[in-house]
Scaffold this motif. Structure first.
Motif, PDB file in Angstrom:
ATOM      1  N   ALA A   1       8.031  -2.665  -0.506  1.00 32.42           N
ATOM      2  CA  ALA A   1       7.541  -1.854   0.606  1.00 32.42           C
ATOM      3  C   ALA A   1       7.610  -0.388   0.185  1.00 32.42           C
ATOM      4  O   ALA A   1       8.464   0.005  -0.624  1.00 32.42           O
ATOM      5  CB  ALA A   1       8.359  -2.073   1.872  1.00 32.42           C
ATOM      6  N   VAL A   2       6.702   0.419   0.731  1.00 26.39           N
ATOM      7  CA  VAL A   2       6.690   1.859   0.496  1.00 26.39           C
ATOM      8  C   VAL A   2       6.875   2.553   1.837  1.00 26.39           C
ATOM      9  O   VAL A   2       6.232   2.180   2.826  1.00 26.39           O
ATOM     10  CB  VAL A   2       5.361   2.318  -0.148  1.00 26.39           C
ATOM     11  CG1 VAL A   2       5.356   3.831  -0.357  1.00 26.39           C
ATOM     12  CG2 VAL A   2       5.137   1.607  -1.474  1.00 26.39           C
ATOM     13  N   THR A   3       7.776   3.538   1.910  1.00 27.85           N
ATOM     14  CA  THR A   3       8.010   4.237   3.161  1.00 27.85           C
ATOM     15  C   THR A   3       6.749   5.005   3.573  1.00 27.85           C
ATOM     16  O   THR A   3       5.948   5.405   2.729  1.00 27.85           O
ATOM     17  CB  THR A   3       9.195   5.215   3.041  1.00 27.85           C
ATOM     18  OG1 THR A   3       8.968   6.096   1.922  1.00 27.85           O
ATOM     19  CG2 THR A   3      10.493   4.456   2.821  1.00 27.85           C
ATOM     20  N   PRO A   4       6.552   5.211   4.882  1.00 29.71           N
ATOM     21  CA  PRO A   4       5.321   5.847   5.369  1.00 29.71           C
ATOM     22  C   PRO A   4       5.062   7.241   4.809  1.00 29.71           C
ATOM     23  O   PRO A   4       3.911   7.676   4.771  1.00 29.71           O
ATOM     24  CB  PRO A   4       5.542   5.888   6.889  1.00 29.71           C
ATOM     25  CG  PRO A   4       6.474   4.773   7.174  1.00 29.71           C
ATOM     26  CD  PRO A   4       7.388   4.713   5.999  1.00 29.71           C
TER      27      PRO A   4
ATOM     28  N   TRP B   1       0.831  -1.203   0.000  1.00 27.17           N
ATOM     29  CA  TRP B   1       0.000   0.000   0.000  1.00 27.17           C
ATOM     30  C   TRP B   1       0.868   1.257   0.000  1.00 27.17           C
ATOM     31  O   TRP B   1       1.943   1.276   0.589  1.00 27.17           O
ATOM     32  CB  TRP B   1      -0.856   0.058   1.262  1.00 27.17           C
ATOM     33  CG  TRP B   1      -1.978  -0.921   1.324  1.00 27.17           C
ATOM     34  CD1 TRP B   1      -1.981  -2.117   1.982  1.00 27.17           C
ATOM     35  CD2 TRP B   1      -3.273  -0.791   0.742  1.00 27.17           C
ATOM     36  NE1 TRP B   1      -3.190  -2.737   1.830  1.00 27.17           N
ATOM     37  CE2 TRP B   1      -4.008  -1.939   1.082  1.00 27.17           C
ATOM     38  CE3 TRP B   1      -3.890   0.202  -0.033  1.00 27.17           C
ATOM     39  CZ2 TRP B   1      -5.330  -2.147   0.678  1.00 27.17           C
ATOM     40  CZ3 TRP B   1      -5.201   0.004  -0.441  1.00 27.17           C
ATOM     41  CH2 TRP B   1      -5.906  -1.157  -0.086  1.00 27.17           C
ATOM     42  N   PHE B   2       0.373   2.303  -0.639  1.00 25.18           N
ATOM     43  CA  PHE B   2       0.879   3.642  -0.385  1.00 25.18           C
ATOM     44  C   PHE B   2       0.209   4.148   0.892  1.00 25.18           C
ATOM     45  O   PHE B   2      -0.884   3.700   1.253  1.00 25.18           O
ATOM     46  CB  PHE B   2       0.577   4.564  -1.566  1.00 25.18           C
ATOM     47  CG  PHE B   2       1.578   4.475  -2.678  1.00 25.18           C
ATOM     48  CD1 PHE B   2       2.572   5.425  -2.811  1.00 25.18           C
ATOM     49  CD2 PHE B   2       1.530   3.425  -3.580  1.00 25.18           C
ATOM     50  CE1 PHE B   2       3.513   5.332  -3.828  1.00 25.18           C
ATOM     51  CE2 PHE B   2       2.457   3.319  -4.602  1.00 25.18           C
ATOM     52  CZ  PHE B   2       3.454   4.281  -4.728  1.00 25.18           C
TER      53      PHE B   2
ATOM     54  N   ILE C   1      18.088 -12.924  -0.041  1.00 27.17           N
ATOM     55  CA  ILE C   1      17.141 -12.238   0.835  1.00 27.17           C
ATOM     56  C   ILE C   1      15.779 -12.912   0.692  1.00 27.17           C
ATOM     57  O   ILE C   1      15.300 -13.131  -0.420  1.00 27.17           O
ATOM     58  CB  ILE C   1      17.028 -10.755   0.449  1.00 27.17           C
ATOM     59  CG1 ILE C   1      18.399 -10.075   0.491  1.00 27.17           C
ATOM     60  CG2 ILE C   1      16.051 -10.030   1.360  1.00 27.17           C
ATOM     61  CD1 ILE C   1      18.428  -8.704  -0.150  1.00 27.17           C
ATOM     62  N   THR C   2      15.155 -13.239   1.812  1.00 32.07           N
ATOM     63  CA  THR C   2      13.864 -13.916   1.758  1.00 32.07           C
ATOM     64  C   THR C   2      12.700 -13.016   2.129  1.00 32.07           C
ATOM     65  O   THR C   2      11.561 -13.310   1.771  1.00 32.07           O
ATOM     66  CB  THR C   2      13.851 -15.146   2.678  1.00 32.07           C
ATOM     67  OG1 THR C   2      14.032 -14.725   4.036  1.00 32.07           O
ATOM     68  CG2 THR C   2      14.977 -16.112   2.299  1.00 32.07           C
ATOM     69  N   SER C   3      12.938 -11.922   2.850  1.00 34.48           N
ATOM     70  CA  SER C   3      11.832 -11.040   3.219  1.00 34.48           C
ATOM     71  C   SER C   3      12.362  -9.671   3.625  1.00 34.48           C
ATOM     72  O   SER C   3      13.550  -9.503   3.925  1.00 34.48           O
ATOM     73  CB  SER C   3      11.006 -11.642   4.362  1.00 34.48           C
ATOM     74  OG  SER C   3      11.769 -11.741   5.538  1.00 34.48           O
ATOM     75  N   LEU C   4      11.458  -8.705   3.634  1.00 33.37           N
ATOM     76  CA  LEU C   4      11.777  -7.305   3.893  1.00 33.37           C
ATOM     77  C   LEU C   4      10.760  -6.732   4.867  1.00 33.37           C
ATOM     78  O   LEU C   4       9.567  -7.045   4.798  1.00 33.37           O
ATOM     79  CB  LEU C   4      11.729  -6.520   2.577  1.00 33.37           C
ATOM     80  CG  LEU C   4      11.579  -4.997   2.621  1.00 33.37           C
ATOM     81  CD1 LEU C   4      12.864  -4.356   3.116  1.00 33.37           C
ATOM     82  CD2 LEU C   4      11.220  -4.470   1.242  1.00 33.37           C
ATOM     83  N   SER C   5      11.225  -5.870   5.781  1.00 32.62           N
ATOM     84  CA  SER C   5      10.314  -5.180   6.690  1.00 32.62           C
ATOM     85  C   SER C   5      10.849  -3.782   6.971  1.00 32.62           C
ATOM     86  O   SER C   5      12.058  -3.596   7.138  1.00 32.62           O
ATOM     87  CB  SER C   5      10.161  -5.963   7.997  1.00 32.62           C
ATOM     88  OG  SER C   5       9.241  -5.317   8.859  1.00 32.62           O
TER      89      SER C   5
ATOM     90  N   HIS D   1       7.528   8.560  -0.147  1.00 31.62           N
ATOM     91  CA  HIS D   1       8.576   9.144  -0.990  1.00 31.62           C
ATOM     92  C   HIS D   1       9.554   8.122  -1.547  1.00 31.62           C
ATOM     93  O   HIS D   1      10.306   8.442  -2.466  1.00 31.62           O
ATOM     94  CB  HIS D   1       9.348  10.201  -0.201  1.00 31.62           C
ATOM     95  CG  HIS D   1       8.537  11.406   0.136  1.00 31.62           C
ATOM     96  ND1 HIS D   1       8.957  12.360   1.046  1.00 31.62           N
ATOM     97  CD2 HIS D   1       7.327  11.831  -0.312  1.00 31.62           C
ATOM     98  CE1 HIS D   1       8.033  13.302   1.151  1.00 31.62           C
ATOM     99  NE2 HIS D   1       7.051  13.009   0.346  1.00 31.62           N
ATOM    100  N   ARG D   2       9.557   6.906  -1.004  1.00 30.86           N
ATOM    101  CA  ARG D   2      10.528   5.909  -1.455  1.00 30.86           C
ATOM    102  C   ARG D   2       9.876   4.546  -1.624  1.00 30.86           C
ATOM    103  O   ARG D   2       9.038   4.142  -0.818  1.00 30.86           O
ATOM    104  CB  ARG D   2      11.699   5.789  -0.476  1.00 30.86           C
ATOM    105  CG  ARG D   2      12.588   7.013  -0.394  1.00 30.86           C
ATOM    106  CD  ARG D   2      13.740   6.800   0.595  1.00 30.86           C
ATOM    107  NE  ARG D   2      14.634   7.951   0.658  1.00 30.86           N
ATOM    108  CZ  ARG D   2      14.443   8.995   1.455  1.00 30.86           C
ATOM    109  NH1 ARG D   2      13.390   9.028   2.261  1.00 30.86           N
ATOM    110  NH2 ARG D   2      15.284  10.011   1.447  1.00 30.86           N
ATOM    111  N   LEU D   3      10.283   3.865  -2.679  1.00 27.47           N
ATOM    112  CA  LEU D   3       9.895   2.478  -2.914  1.00 27.47           C
ATOM    113  C   LEU D   3      11.116   1.605  -2.661  1.00 27.47           C
ATOM    114  O   LEU D   3      12.212   1.880  -3.164  1.00 27.47           O
ATOM    115  CB  LEU D   3       9.414   2.289  -4.354  1.00 27.47           C
ATOM    116  CG  LEU D   3       9.230   0.848  -4.824  1.00 27.47           C
ATOM    117  CD1 LEU D   3       8.093   0.175  -4.062  1.00 27.47           C
ATOM    118  CD2 LEU D   3       8.979   0.795  -6.323  1.00 27.47           C
ATOM    119  N   ILE D   4      10.941   0.563  -1.864  1.00 22.26           N
ATOM    120  CA  ILE D   4      12.027  -0.366  -1.555  1.00 22.26           C
ATOM    121  C   ILE D   4      11.630  -1.735  -2.076  1.00 22.26           C
ATOM    122  O   ILE D   4      10.536  -2.229  -1.786  1.00 22.26           O
ATOM    123  CB  ILE D   4      12.301  -0.419  -0.043  1.00 22.26           C
ATOM    124  CG1 ILE D   4      12.672   0.975   0.460  1.00 22.26           C
ATOM    125  CG2 ILE D   4      13.413  -1.410   0.268  1.00 22.26           C
ATOM    126  CD1 ILE D   4      12.827   1.065   1.956  1.00 22.26           C
ATOM    127  N   SER D   5      12.486  -2.350  -2.865  1.00 23.74           N
ATOM    128  CA  SER D   5      12.179  -3.653  -3.436  1.00 23.74           C
ATOM    129  C   SER D   5      13.385  -4.570  -3.331  1.00 23.74           C
ATOM    130  O   SER D   5      14.539  -4.122  -3.312  1.00 23.74           O
ATOM    131  CB  SER D   5      11.748  -3.522  -4.907  1.00 23.74           C
ATOM    132  OG  SER D   5      12.713  -2.800  -5.655  1.00 23.74           O
TER     133      SER D   5
END
Length: 234
Positions: free
Chosen positions: A81-84, A38-39, A117-121, A87-91
């Motif tokens: 993931a999208v930063t709160p 989500w954004f 890498i298996t997961s991101l948070s 402004h940034r997309l992390i993939s």
């Protein structure tokens, strides 16, 4: 609202209150969408597809594409993931790279990892991220001021499955992780919580109650954990 996707599933939007599917995202090309996020305004989402081609795209809640990253050199995306602040997309790309890009189409940079890498948070403020590696390590990176050496956490077991970890606790100062030894580990670890009988794939800290977290396991149960309250000193 809830988004679901998977390697053999289509992307769907659900109403949490009723359990009804509000929208199924269709495309002229049947795509395998393995990650979505989500954004912060909940008005649009970002998706990663791996079949028939590798691509990242943003769309509104009706499925209309807004922005697309694609091409022959586009790597395989395994998590997003999208930063709160939006402004940034992390993939996670090609299993060993953390790709950070600014919106709208600003600066991009890559953080390499030596192991898959298996997961991101992401942390709640979007300044830090953690990734689970198949080397049985969790690496903590600063999203704003990227260093060359991450903080490293160990203690969980991870050989065969995707294990997810997360930030949480008071001011998000703690990290919790699932584990293949049916435990839920915290930090190095500070504490091990026993109860599940099979692999704990995912944990999630309650953002409103820092002493509560949930864990999901292959034993087909979800458990809610609460920290014991210490008696007050007179």
């Amino acid at each position: 609202m809830l988004l679901t996707c998977g390697n053999e599933e289509v992307l769907k939007l659900w109403d949490v209150d009723t359990g009804n599917c509000r929208h199924t995202f269709n495309s002229s090309v049947k795509r395998v969408i393995n990650s979505c996020a989500w954004f912060p305004d909940s008005r649009k989402i970002v998706c990663g597809s791996i079949n028939p081609d590798n691509r990242i795209y943003t769309c509104d809640l009706e499925g209309n594409e807004l922005e697309v990253w694609e091409g022959e050199r586009m790597p395989k995306i395994s998590d997003l993931a999208v930063t709160p602040d939006g402004h940034r997309l992390i993939s996670i790309c090609s299993n060993r790279e953390i790709w950070i890009r600014e919106f709208p189409r600003g600066k991009e940079w890559v953080i390499p990892e030596e192991h898959s890498i298996t997961s991101l948070s992401l942390s709640r403020d979007g300044k830090f991220l953690i990734v689970n590696l198949n080397s049985e390590e969790i690496h903590l990176w600063n999203v704003i001021d990227v260093s060359t050496i991450p903080d490293t956490f160990r203690g969980h077991k991870q050989k065969m499955y995707v294990i997810r970890s997360c930030f949480g606790g008071s001011n998000c100062l703690f990290i919790a992780s699932g584990s293949e030894d049916s435990q839920r580990h915290s930090s190095v670890p500070i504490q091990v919580l026993s109860g599940h009988s099979m692999t704990v794939n995912c944990v999630s800290w309650n953002p409103m109650r820092p002493h509560m977290l949930a864990s999901a396991s292959d034993d087909r149960t979800i458990r809610i954990w609460m920290a014991n309250k210490r008696p007050r000193k007179n």
